[in-house]
Scaffold this motif. Structure first.
Motif, mmCIF file in Angstrom:
data_model
loop_
_atom_site.group_PDB
_atom_site.id
_atom_site.type_symbol
_atom_site.label_atom_id
_atom_site.label_comp_id
_atom_site.label_asym_id
_atom_site.label_seq_id
_atom_site.Cartn_x
_atom_site.Cartn_y
_atom_site.Cartn_z
ATOM 1 N N THR A 35 36.886 33.598 -11.745
ATOM 2 C CA THR A 35 37.286 32.466 -11.242
ATOM 3 C C THR A 35 37.703 32.166 -10.013
ATOM 4 N N ASP A 36 38.573 33.482 -9.657
ATOM 5 C CA ASP A 36 39.509 33.806 -8.637
ATOM 6 C C ASP A 36 38.640 34.345 -6.999
ATOM 7 N N PHE A 37 37.318 34.738 -7.275
ATOM 8 C CA PHE A 37 37.104 34.574 -6.868
ATOM 9 C C PHE A 37 35.545 33.704 -5.689
ATOM 10 N N ASP A 38 35.342 32.453 -6.320
ATOM 11 C CA ASP A 38 34.908 31.728 -5.452
ATOM 12 C C ASP A 38 35.090 31.339 -4.535
ATOM 13 N N VAL A 39 34.299 31.216 -3.834
ATOM 14 C CA VAL A 39 34.775 30.849 -2.593
ATOM 15 C C VAL A 39 34.174 29.761 -1.974
ATOM 16 N N VAL A 40 35.152 28.909 -0.543
ATOM 17 C CA VAL A 40 34.149 27.442 -0.442
ATOM 18 C C VAL A 40 34.349 28.044 0.742
ATOM 19 N N LEU A 41 33.178 27.242 1.548
ATOM 20 C CA LEU A 41 32.761 27.262 2.825
ATOM 21 C C LEU A 41 32.458 25.556 3.547
ATOM 22 N N THR A 42 32.739 25.356 4.635
ATOM 23 C CA THR A 42 32.519 24.484 4.871
ATOM 24 C C THR A 42 32.301 24.075 6.601
ATOM 25 N N VAL A 43 30.946 23.510 7.042
ATOM 26 C CA VAL A 43 30.846 23.834 8.391
ATOM 27 C C VAL A 43 30.218 22.537 9.276
ATOM 28 N N ASN A 44 30.801 22.438 10.093
ATOM 29 C CA ASN A 44 30.160 21.371 10.757
ATOM 30 C C ASN A 44 29.846 21.298 12.165
ATOM 31 N N ASP A 45 29.435 19.974 12.606
ATOM 32 C CA ASP A 45 28.956 20.632 14.231
ATOM 33 C C ASP A 45 30.092 19.102 14.557
ATOM 34 N N SER A 46 30.938 20.048 15.699
ATOM 35 C CA SER A 46 31.913 19.118 15.967
ATOM 36 C C SER A 46 31.589 18.087 17.381
ATOM 37 N N SER A 47 30.284 17.891 17.644
ATOM 38 C CA SER A 47 29.849 16.604 18.158
ATOM 39 C C SER A 47 29.290 15.811 17.700
ATOM 40 N N THR A 48 29.529 15.409 16.612
ATOM 41 C CA THR A 48 29.625 14.792 15.525
ATOM 42 C C THR A 48 30.009 13.436 15.153
ATOM 43 N N ASN A 49 30.231 12.183 15.327
ATOM 44 C CA ASN A 49 31.005 11.807 15.076
ATOM 45 C C ASN A 49 30.680 10.551 13.817
ATOM 46 N N TYR A 50 31.434 11.558 12.767
ATOM 47 C CA TYR A 50 30.519 11.234 11.215
ATOM 48 C C TYR A 50 31.409 9.288 10.532
ATOM 49 N N LEU A 51 31.615 9.124 11.613
ATOM 50 C CA LEU A 51 31.716 6.977 12.000
ATOM 51 C C LEU A 51 30.871 6.635 12.025
ATOM 52 N N ASN A 52 29.814 7.139 12.794
ATOM 53 C CA ASN A 52 28.652 6.748 12.609
ATOM 54 C C ASN A 52 27.752 6.210 10.998
ATOM 55 N N TYR A 53 27.767 6.963 10.900
ATOM 56 C CA TYR A 53 26.620 7.132 9.466
ATOM 57 C C TYR A 53 27.440 6.308 8.100
ATOM 58 N N LYS A 54 26.999 5.053 7.672
ATOM 59 C CA LYS A 54 27.827 3.858 6.764
ATOM 60 C C LYS A 54 26.447 4.824 5.068
ATOM 61 N N THR A 55 25.388 5.300 4.607
ATOM 62 C CA THR A 55 24.940 4.998 4.233
ATOM 63 C C THR A 55 24.285 5.909 4.216
ATOM 64 N N PHE A 56 23.875 6.858 2.543
ATOM 65 C CA PHE A 56 23.594 8.114 2.266
ATOM 66 C C PHE A 56 22.361 7.504 1.260
ATOM 67 N N ILE A 57 21.500 8.616 0.779
ATOM 68 C CA ILE A 57 20.192 8.802 -0.382
ATOM 69 C C ILE A 57 20.116 10.186 -0.739
ATOM 70 N N ILE A 58 20.195 10.408 -2.207
ATOM 71 C CA ILE A 58 20.223 11.421 -2.556
ATOM 72 C C ILE A 58 19.069 11.778 -3.706
ATOM 73 N N PRO A 59 18.271 12.649 -3.424
ATOM 74 C CA PRO A 59 17.176 13.290 -4.829
ATOM 75 C C PRO A 59 17.949 13.361 -6.288
ATOM 76 N N ASP A 60 17.353 12.512 -6.616
ATOM 77 C CA ASP A 60 18.034 12.988 -9.017
ATOM 78 C C ASP A 60 17.550 14.536 -8.984
ATOM 79 N N SER A 61 17.478 15.671 -8.135
ATOM 80 C CA SER A 61 16.769 16.762 -8.532
ATOM 81 C C SER A 61 17.814 17.464 -7.783
ATOM 82 N N VAL A 62 18.150 19.082 -7.964
ATOM 83 C CA VAL A 62 18.787 19.951 -7.520
ATOM 84 C C VAL A 62 17.976 21.354 -6.912
#
Lengths: 212, 209
Positions: A35-62
């Motif tokens: 478990t100590d070898f798990d790695v979490v990576l995140t990447v984002n677009d610095s030009s995006t204003n995330y406050l502009n988004y209010k809603t999301f939709i997500i499929p019910d499957s992976v």
């Protein structure tokens, strides 16, 4: 006896050299487990204003790539943990039966082999869900800008936030504004805890994902 | 030139005939400097040093070989932020996981030592200088990913210490030693500047047959 002593003396330096060089293979393992070898990576677009988004939709499957298999239990856990995090950041979940379109599409994918995740095919997935009419992207669409040729090794859970308005139907690109990748949680022990902790850590690293 | 070579051979042979073996074994605690410190900035408590040579009693000096091992390691479990350009897009990111950094430094040197008044005193100061090669094995591990960068370097060392005689031929010693390995190829991060330097505090024993 004298010959034995002389023989041992002649070998002393070579044995010493071999012994010392072999020490270059010594590494402190710090008592780590899988478990100590798990790695979490995140990447984002610095030009995006995330406050502009209010809603999301997500499929019910992976989405499962590369022949990977994941149980329904863990698939549901991944989706629910992702949904709960988005809701805690102020986003409202939209469903296909709703009359409004969501600002973001949230996707969860797992891989079981080395993949350069730059462009992958959602054909079967989208067709089943009937979203090809709801969202203007389908088979063969790639991502921009946050993917950019990352290589994800086996057992990686990927979370993606897509801005529907940034879809480029001419070049077949969807606008990915955030990527979260958790490497190593598909296999091993304590998968439930590792999935939850991984998703939570991805959002801890992403304080900009919020509506307020 | 021919006669110079013969002269050197005669001097060396005569010296050998009047010499006796000397052996040193030391436990070594090391402190990283410069580039090594930028990669691993923790003290190493895993180290040893062995010397084997010929002690020339009339001249109070010894010539021989020195072999050592020092392992530097560090674990980092925090979050590392990064940013990069992808086409026209500025991307930011963060990564969290166990980062493990290792450097194994193996000096293999020819050394010369000078001992101050070894016959008269029970406490014998000495200085040593060495030259030879350093094998530097550098490793960076992040999650299940691992990068190795192993290089041979030309290097030098200098040492100053004291031997406390406890019995005929046997002494306890302590010393401070500076090791320096010159540039060789690139570092694990791709930098051309990859010399290594570290200080060591040694404690151990000396035995002259």
């Amino acid at each position: 006896m004298k010959n034995i002593i002389k023989f041992k003396k002649n070998l002393f330096i070579p044995i010493l050299v071999i012994f010392v060089i072999s020490l270059s293979s010594c590494y402190n393992d710090y008592g780590l487990n899988s478990t100590d070898f798990d790695v979490v990576l995140t990447v984002n677009d610095s030009s995006t204003n995330y406050l502009n988004y209010k809603t999301f939709i997500i499929p019910d499957s992976v989405v499962q790539l590369g022949g990977s298999t994941i149980s329904n239990t863990y698939s549901a856990l991944m989706l629910n943990t992702f949904i709960n995090q988005l809701k805690s950041r102020g986003y409202r979940q939209i469903f296909p039966t709703d009359s409004v379109r969501a600002d973001l599409v949230a996707l969860v994918t797992v891989t079981s082999s080395n993949n350069y995740v730059y462009n992958y095919d959602y054909w079967g997935y989208w067709g089943w869900y009937g979203w090809t009419s709801y969202y203007p992207f389908g088979p063969g669409y790639g991502y921009y800008p946050v993917y950019s040729g990352y290589s994800f090794t086996s057992g990686t859970m990927l979370m993606n936030l897509i801005d529907v308005a940034k879809t480029d139907t001419i070049n077949k690109k969807v606008g990915s504004i955030w990527l979260g990748a958790i490497n190593g949680v598909i296999d091993g022990n304590n998968q439930s805890d590792r999935i939850i902790n991984g998703v939570n850590q991805a959002f801890t690293q992403s304080p900009y994902i919020r509506t307020y | 030139m021919k006669y110079l070579k013969i002269l050197i051979l005669i001097i060396f042979t005569t010296a050998i005939a009047n010499s006796q073996p000397i052996f040193k074994f030391n436990y070594s605690v090391s402190f990283p400097n410069s580039n090594l410190r930028q990669f691993v900035d923790k003290t190493s408590f895993s180290g040893l040093n062995l010397e084997y040579g010929q002690y020339f009693s009339r001249g109070s000096y010894s010539l021989g070989f020195s072999f050592g091992w020092n392992m530097f390691s560090q674990q980092y479990t925090g979050t590392t932020n990064f940013s990069y350009q992808s086409g026209n897009n500025n991307l930011n990111g963060a990564v969290t996981g166990n980062q493990l950094k290792y450097v194994n430094a193996i000096p293999l040197l020819i050394t010369g030592s000078y001992y101050f008044n070894p016959s008269e005193n029970s406490i014998v100061p000495f200085v040593s200088f060495g030259t030879g090669t350093y094998y530097i094995a550098q490793r960076y591990q992040f999650g299940i990913q691992e990068i190795d960068n192993d290089k041979w370097h030309f290097g030098i060392s200098s040492e100053a210490g004291i031997i406390f005689k406890v019995h005929k031929g046997l002494g306890l010693n302590t010393s401070a030693k500076l090791n320096y390995a010159f540039d060789s190829g690139n570092s694990i991060t791709g930098k051309a500047d990859n010399d290594y330097s570290f200080w060591s505090i040694n404690v151990g024993f000396t035995y002259a047959y």
